[in-house]
Scaffold this motif. Structure first.
Motif, short mmCIF file in Angstrom:
data_model
loop_
_atom_site.label_atom_id
_atom_site.label_comp_id
_atom_site.label_asym_id
_atom_site.label_seq_id
_atom_site.Cartn_x
_atom_site.Cartn_y
_atom_site.Cartn_z
N LEU A 165 13.00 9.26 -7.15
CA LEU A 165 12.95 7.86 -7.58
C LEU A 165 13.09 7.02 -6.29
O LEU A 165 13.79 7.45 -4.83
CB LEU A 165 13.77 7.83 -8.50
N ALA A 166 12.63 6.29 -5.79
CA ALA A 166 12.52 4.96 -4.95
C ALA A 166 12.62 3.68 -4.90
O ALA A 166 11.64 3.18 -5.51
CB ALA A 166 11.93 5.73 -3.51
N LEU A 167 13.44 2.93 -4.32
CA LEU A 167 13.19 1.52 -4.87
C LEU A 167 12.02 0.69 -3.40
O LEU A 167 12.44 1.64 -2.65
CB LEU A 167 14.77 0.67 -4.35
N GLY A 168 11.14 0.08 -4.24
CA GLY A 168 10.38 -1.06 -2.89
C GLY A 168 10.53 -1.70 -3.51
O GLY A 168 10.75 -2.63 -4.05
N THR A 169 9.21 -3.11 -2.73
CA THR A 169 9.23 -4.36 -3.07
C THR A 169 7.80 -4.95 -3.02
O THR A 169 6.94 -3.96 -2.46
CB THR A 169 9.96 -5.50 -2.36
N GLN A 170 7.49 -5.75 -4.06
CA GLN A 170 6.10 -5.96 -3.79
C GLN A 170 5.95 -7.89 -3.95
O GLN A 170 6.43 -8.50 -4.53
CB GLN A 170 5.03 -5.89 -5.05
N THR A 171 5.17 -8.07 -2.18
CA THR A 171 5.19 -9.94 -2.26
C THR A 171 3.67 -10.01 -2.64
O THR A 171 2.80 -10.93 -3.03
CB THR A 171 5.34 -9.95 -0.79
N ALA A 172 2.63 -8.74 -2.17
CA ALA A 172 1.07 -9.27 -2.04
C ALA A 172 1.06 -7.04 -3.18
O ALA A 172 0.28 -7.80 -4.50
CB ALA A 172 0.00 -9.22 -1.31
N GLY A 173 0.73 -6.42 -2.63
CA GLY A 173 0.53 -5.23 -2.70
C GLY A 173 1.44 -3.83 -2.52
O GLY A 173 1.01 -2.84 -2.82
N SER A 174 2.59 -3.90 -2.29
CA SER A 174 3.63 -2.87 -1.41
C SER A 174 4.19 -2.27 -2.72
O SER A 174 4.62 -1.26 -2.46
CB SER A 174 4.59 -4.20 -0.11
N LEU A 175 4.17 -2.36 -3.27
CA LEU A 175 4.42 -1.37 -5.11
C LEU A 175 3.04 -0.42 -4.71
O LEU A 175 3.10 0.64 -4.58
CB LEU A 175 5.28 -1.95 -6.01
N ILE A 176 1.88 -1.35 -5.69
CA ILE A 176 0.65 -0.77 -6.31
C ILE A 176 0.15 0.18 -4.83
O ILE A 176 -0.69 1.16 -5.40
CB ILE A 176 0.05 -1.79 -6.98
N ARG A 177 -0.20 -0.55 -4.23
CA ARG A 177 -0.92 0.04 -2.41
C ARG A 177 -0.41 1.28 -2.53
O ARG A 177 -1.47 2.26 -2.58
CB ARG A 177 -1.36 -0.77 -1.94
N PRO A 178 0.42 1.44 -2.35
CA PRO A 178 1.18 2.81 -1.77
C PRO A 178 1.67 3.17 -2.53
O PRO A 178 0.80 5.31 -2.72
CB PRO A 178 2.34 2.31 -0.71
N ALA A 179 1.41 3.21 -4.33
CA ALA A 179 1.35 4.69 -4.99
C ALA A 179 0.24 4.69 -5.88
O ALA A 179 0.29 5.82 -5.26
CB ALA A 179 2.25 3.70 -6.20
N ALA A 180 -0.62 3.75 -4.58
CA ALA A 180 -2.16 4.15 -5.15
C ALA A 180 -2.90 5.00 -4.02
O ALA A 180 -3.24 6.17 -4.00
CB ALA A 180 -2.63 3.69 -5.13
N PHE A 181 -1.79 5.10 -2.64
CA PHE A 181 -2.70 5.22 -1.22
C PHE A 181 -1.49 6.84 -1.54
O PHE A 181 -2.82 8.10 -1.71
CB PHE A 181 -2.14 4.81 -0.21
N CYS A 182 -0.60 6.62 -2.00
CA CYS A 182 0.14 8.21 -1.88
C CYS A 182 -0.09 9.38 -3.36
O CYS A 182 0.46 10.53 -3.65
CB CYS A 182 1.42 8.46 -1.86
N ASP A 372 -3.08 2.61 11.77
CA ASP A 372 -2.72 1.32 12.42
C ASP A 372 -2.44 -0.11 11.83
O ASP A 372 -2.73 -0.77 11.86
CB ASP A 372 -3.35 0.70 13.73
N GLY A 373 -3.06 0.36 10.31
CA GLY A 373 -2.96 -0.25 8.85
C GLY A 373 -2.19 -0.05 7.46
O GLY A 373 -2.15 1.15 7.79
N THR A 374 -1.86 -0.86 7.35
CA THR A 374 -1.77 0.32 5.39
C THR A 374 -2.59 -0.54 4.70
O THR A 374 -2.20 -0.34 4.08
CB THR A 374 -0.17 -0.43 5.71
N GLY A 375 -3.95 -1.07 4.69
CA GLY A 375 -4.77 -1.25 3.75
C GLY A 375 -5.00 -2.40 3.20
O GLY A 375 -4.22 -3.57 3.48
N ASP A 376 -5.76 -2.88 2.68
CA ASP A 376 -6.07 -3.88 1.57
C ASP A 376 -5.28 -4.62 0.50
O ASP A 376 -5.55 -3.91 -0.36
CB ASP A 376 -7.57 -4.42 2.17
N PRO A 377 -4.52 -5.54 0.47
CA PRO A 377 -3.81 -5.67 -0.75
C PRO A 377 -4.84 -5.97 -1.55
O PRO A 377 -4.41 -6.74 -3.04
CB PRO A 377 -2.68 -5.69 -0.94
N LEU A 378 -5.41 -6.35 -1.46
CA LEU A 378 -7.05 -7.34 -1.90
C LEU A 378 -6.94 -7.49 -4.16
O LEU A 378 -6.76 -8.84 -4.80
CB LEU A 378 -8.47 -6.80 -1.67
N PHE A 379 -6.37 -6.65 -4.48
CA PHE A 379 -6.42 -5.94 -6.09
C PHE A 379 -5.22 -6.17 -6.46
O PHE A 379 -5.29 -5.91 -8.06
CB PHE A 379 -7.71 -4.67 -6.25
#
Length: 431
Positions: A165-182, A372-379
């Motif tokens: 388990l790990a805690l995170g936060t989201q303001t745009a896509g900071s939980l869902i996007r890294p979950a998707a990428f990882c 050098d980036g973290t991907g686009d949180p568009l969705f």
């Protein structure tokens, strides 16, 4: 007949380990050691942590093994994004401005997890002040690719078996996007269901505390502790879960989804074809990406006023640019954007008259190559603006073998129903 072997301790799902720990069939100290061994093996490649608390974690695990069962997270190791204050570990928010800062108290979410028996193993990497400038973490599936952000270290550590388990936060896509990428389950609760006290603020309108795990039942355990709502982790809810009515929403941004997300969508449609209908957002909900960007920029520029005024040279160029964009937005325009946000949150309720959950893309596609980036949180932007609970479900692979998935979105405040539906859907998507 061969007998299936049990998975290594560090690979246990949180709910499985929690059951064993509660029945004293597993010692917390053994689980903590297994996670620390995995970290020692893999951290040089993944670089998920900024601080480890190995000795303190083992000492706490021994205390838990010797005492009564504390709560839902009894004995479970967890990691904390370095955006959350911790009284016993430095908190730098991913910025040199706050190097070696030592808070006096835990963030509320951290304290709640510890109260429920969780064992803090360490602080995980965040991007700079939870914005777009990346930290050191690599994608555990391919270190040449980003893990996403801003909760990069938390997602990567869970994906690599370092933590359940790990805690995170989201303001745009900071939980869902890294979950998707990882390739892990990411859960963004309904806005303001989890206390944000002790978390570095970027946007009061958008910031949301959530977390990562390897299954829906796992994040439900975490969610029940963070929200205080026992319904989220009720085992009976998962056992009796039935097929939800699914609204299939490609969103107005679908044209930007690449072949990997399109393929995952087609795969999901094939597996769940009987359980939903296409959903087209009404006109009032189609321009929310731009509103979210403006709200985030305006509020971030002002939340980071101290850093801007006193430490501007220690801010990255991308963050300085975002702050400049935010300062260029007038208070009058921001008020109109907040009105649009309120209207959107009111209008979106009607969508759930005909469906229980919405399925939508989580990301444009696989984790992009490069660090050098973290991907686009568009969705993710619109759902975050609307304050709705979201769960990322990993189940597919893209063209280069990296994880791909989709997210389920629930009605405002219906986190328990969303998680039960997500469990049912994930079982069918992931097999």
């Amino acid at each position: 007949m061969p007998v299936a072997s049990s998975p290594p301790l560090h690979q246990l799902h949180a709910w499985q380990a929690a059951t064993l720990l509660a029945h004293r069939e597993l010692k917390a100290v053994d689980l903590v050691r297994a996670c620390l061994d995995r970290i020692a093996e893999r951290e040089s490649d993944v670089q998920a942590f900024v601080h480890l608390a190995a000795d303190a974690a083992l000492a706490r695990a021994r205390e838990l093994d010797a005492g009564a069962v504390r709560g839902l997270l009894h004995g479970l190791p967890f990691g904390v994004k370095d955006l959350f204050d911790t009284f016993d570990l430095p908190t730098a928010y991913g910025s040199p401005i706050y190097a070696n800062q030592q808070p006096l108290a835990d963030a509320a979410a951290v304290a709640l997890c510890r109260e429920a028996g969780a064992v803090l193993l360490g602080k995980t990497v965040t991007t700079e002040l939870a914005n777009m400038f990346p930290g050191a973490t690599r994608n555990p599936h391919n270190p040449a690719h980003t893990p996403g952000g801003s909760s990069s270290g938390s997602a990567a550590a869970v994906a690599d078996g370092m933590l359940p388990l790990a805690l995170g936060t989201q303001t745009a896509g900071s939980l869902i996007r890294p979950a998707a990428f990882c390739g892990v389950v990411g859960y963004k609760p309904t806005h303001n269901r989890v206390p944000k006290a002790g978390v570095k603020s970027l946007s009061e309108t958008l910031d949301t505390v959530g977390g990562f795990a390897r299954s829906v039942r796992d994040v439900a355990l975490l969610g029940a502790v963070l929200t205080g709502d026992a319904r989220l982790a009720d085992p009976a809810a998962f056992e009796r879960a039935t097929a939800p009515r699914i609204g299939w929403c490609k969103t107005p941004e679908w044209a930007q989804a690449d072949a990997d997300t399109q393929q995952a969508w087609a795969q999901a449609e094939k597996l769940l074809a009987e359980h939903g209908t296409p959903l087209v957002l009404p006109d009032g909900l189609t321009g929310l990406v731009a509103v979210q960007k403006a709200v985030q920029a305006f509020e971030t520029a002002r939340s980071l006023s101290h850093e801007r005024l006193h430490h501007s040279r220690q801010l990255s160029a991308p963050l300085q640019s975002l702050i400049a964009d935010g300062l260029a937005i007038s208070g009058e325009t921001h008020a109109l954007n907040l009105q649009a946000t309120a209207r959107g949150r009111q209008q979106v309720r009607a969508l759930f008259n005909d469906c229980d959950v919405i399925i939508a893309p989580s990301s444009i596609g696989e984790a992009p190559a490069g660090l050098d980036g973290t991907g686009d949180p568009l969705f993710c932007r619109s759902w975050t603006l609307l304050g709705l609970p979201c769960v990322h479900l990993p189940f597919a692979r893209g063209r280069t073998g990296l994880p791909v998935g989709l997210q389920l979105v629930g009605a405002y405040g219906d986190d328990h129903r969303l998680l039960a539906a997500a469990h049912w859907v994930h079982q069918r998507l992931a097999g």
